[in-house]
Design an enzyme around this catalytic site. Structure first.
Site, short mmCIF file in Angstrom:
data_model
loop_
_atom_site.label_atom_id
_atom_site.label_comp_id
_atom_site.label_asym_id
_atom_site.label_seq_id
_atom_site.Cartn_x
_atom_site.Cartn_y
_atom_site.Cartn_z
N TYR A 108 4.19 -0.95 -3.45
CA TYR A 108 2.86 -1.48 -3.10
C TYR A 108 2.61 -1.37 -1.60
O TYR A 108 1.62 -0.78 -1.15
CB TYR A 108 2.73 -2.94 -3.55
CG TYR A 108 1.62 -3.68 -2.85
CD1 TYR A 108 0.28 -3.31 -3.07
CD2 TYR A 108 1.87 -4.70 -1.94
CE1 TYR A 108 -0.76 -3.95 -2.40
CE2 TYR A 108 0.84 -5.34 -1.27
CZ TYR A 108 -0.47 -4.96 -1.50
OH TYR A 108 -1.47 -5.59 -0.83
N THR A 122 -2.81 -5.28 4.41
CA THR A 122 -1.94 -6.41 4.14
C THR A 122 -0.89 -6.58 5.22
O THR A 122 -0.49 -5.59 5.87
CB THR A 122 -1.23 -6.20 2.78
OG1 THR A 122 -0.19 -7.17 2.63
CG2 THR A 122 -0.60 -4.81 2.67
N ASP A 123 -0.40 -7.81 5.37
CA ASP A 123 0.72 -8.04 6.30
C ASP A 123 2.00 -7.36 5.80
O ASP A 123 2.97 -7.22 6.56
CB ASP A 123 0.95 -9.54 6.52
CG ASP A 123 1.24 -10.33 5.24
OD1 ASP A 123 1.31 -9.73 4.15
OD2 ASP A 123 1.40 -11.57 5.35
N GLU A 124 2.01 -6.93 4.53
CA GLU A 124 3.24 -6.36 3.97
C GLU A 124 3.55 -4.98 4.51
O GLU A 124 4.66 -4.48 4.32
CB GLU A 124 3.15 -6.36 2.43
CG GLU A 124 2.93 -7.76 1.91
CD GLU A 124 3.12 -7.93 0.41
OE1 GLU A 124 3.84 -7.12 -0.20
OE2 GLU A 124 2.53 -8.88 -0.14
N LYS A 177 -0.09 0.88 0.72
CA LYS A 177 -1.08 0.33 1.66
C LYS A 177 -0.87 0.93 3.06
O LYS A 177 -1.82 1.21 3.78
CB LYS A 177 -0.99 -1.20 1.71
CG LYS A 177 -1.34 -1.91 0.42
CD LYS A 177 -2.75 -1.65 -0.07
CE LYS A 177 -3.81 -2.47 0.63
NZ LYS A 177 -5.14 -2.32 -0.01
#
Ligand code: TYD
Length: 343
Positions: free
Chosen positions: A146, A121-123, A150
């Protein structure tokens, strides 16, 4: 070619399963059917002779190994993905998003024919200042349980790639949306609530920016990636984003318009703790490989809102007791607070 897709009953996984079947792949879908899965998403391929469903958990190493042994490509979409839930129940994120990935890595290192493609994810980059886009080698700075899980999974992938000489692909996507997404996420939640004439709980000032990618554009990107998987050892990151970055308040307004609801339903509420202000991906490398997003946000959002409106008979916020309890836990206090937020 034989693909093992994990989390194939989820939103993104089910779109990928359907697209691979349509392209001639034999697909095994390993899914443990959490609250976020919807086997109905795959009703149209369930009877296909090239489709097999296995009910199980990626953390079950013996099962993972057995299935990975029979696959040419393993696409990992099995994950806990909702930031708000990671604030309420972080341990399950560590189990599925980190331990589950290590289980797959252990399986893949014993199966030399199997290439792992992992969804990240970009997060993992955390919040980025205006004008900055994250390149594939940008440093991680996750802020939520979260995104930290990741990022931890990606570190494990790097470690396995370096230690065992594995070529692994890591897809980092911006916010994906489209038909079939779980109602807890921003666009489905606001769409279904707007269609029902209910208030839309906008966190904080609503000026947080997300980069919205229609699910069909993700599928074409996965096709480009699968057509040319790397052979050199390493963790090869691929950024997939649309470049269409909008503040949440703007998206909420457009959802109201498309749903035929008043924008006065938008209700600023107490913010998500640690809420990232802005995500942005630099996707020059994937574009240089010939990929470009084809569905502009206006079109994708309109198709998505229409899909939820057409499916109104199949979703209900109150019919599912677990989801009703989650909504209560997440939003009741926010929506009943009298203070003004977001000003
Ligand atoms: P979300 O769909 O949870 O994705 P993510 O946080 O992983 O990007 O949320 C998208 C944006 O919408 C995010 O900035 C949080 C915001 N949001 C709200 O304002 N209200 C809500 O009820 C939800 C679920 C999200």
């Amino acid at each position: 070619m034989r693909a093992l897709v994990t989390g194939g009953c989820g939103f993104i996984g089910s779109h990928v399963v359907r697209s691979l079947i349509a392209s001639g792949w034999a697909v095994t879908n390993l899914d443990c059917l959490t609250y976020a899965s919807n086997p109905g998403n795959l009703a149209d391929v369930a009877g296909n002779p090239r489709y097999t469903f296995v009910h199980g958990d990626i953390c079950d190493f013996d099962l993972a190994r057995n299935l990975v042994d029979k696959a040419d490509v393993v696409l990992n979409f099995a994950a806990e993905t909702h930031v708000d839930r990671s604030l309420l129940d972080p341990l399950v994120f560590v189990r599925t998003d980190v331990e589950g990935v290590v289980s797959l890595l252990e399986a893949v290192r014993h199966a030399p024919q199997a290439r792992l493609v992992h969804m990240s994810t970009d997060e993992v980059f955390g919040s980025l200042p205006l004008g900055i886009e994250a390149a594939e080698d940008a440093p991680f700075a996750p802020t939520s349980p979260y995104s930290a899980s990741k990022a931890a999974a990606e570190l494990q992938i790097r470690a396995y790639a370096a230690t065992y000489g594995l070529p692994i692909t890591v897809l980092r996507c911006s916010n994906v949306y489209g038909p079939g997404q779980h109602l807890e996420k921003f666009i489905p939640l606001f769409t279904t609530r707007a269609l029902a004439g209910e208030e839309l709980p906008l966190y904080g000032d609503g000026r947080q920016e997300r980069e919205w990618l229609f699910v069909e554009d993700l599928l074409s990107a996965v096709g480009v990636v699968l057509a040319d998987l790397p052979v050199a050892p390493g963790a090869h990151a691929v950024h997939i984003g649309s470049g269409e970055r909008l503040p949440n308040i703007e998206v909420a307004g457009r959802i109201c318009d498309l749903a035929g609801a008043s924008r006065s339903l938008i209700r600023p509420v107490f913010d998500r703790p640690g809420h990232d202000r802005r995500y942005a991906l630099d996707c020059a490398n994937l574009r240089a490989r010939g990929w470009a997003p084809r569905v502009p946000f206006d079109e994708g959002l309109s198709r998505t809102v229409r899909w939820y409106a057409d499916q109104a008979a199949t979703w209900s916020h109150s019919a599912d007791n677990d989801f009703a309890a989650y909504l209560d836990r997440q939003y009741s206090a926010r929506l009943s607070a009298v203070e003004e937020f977001g000003s």
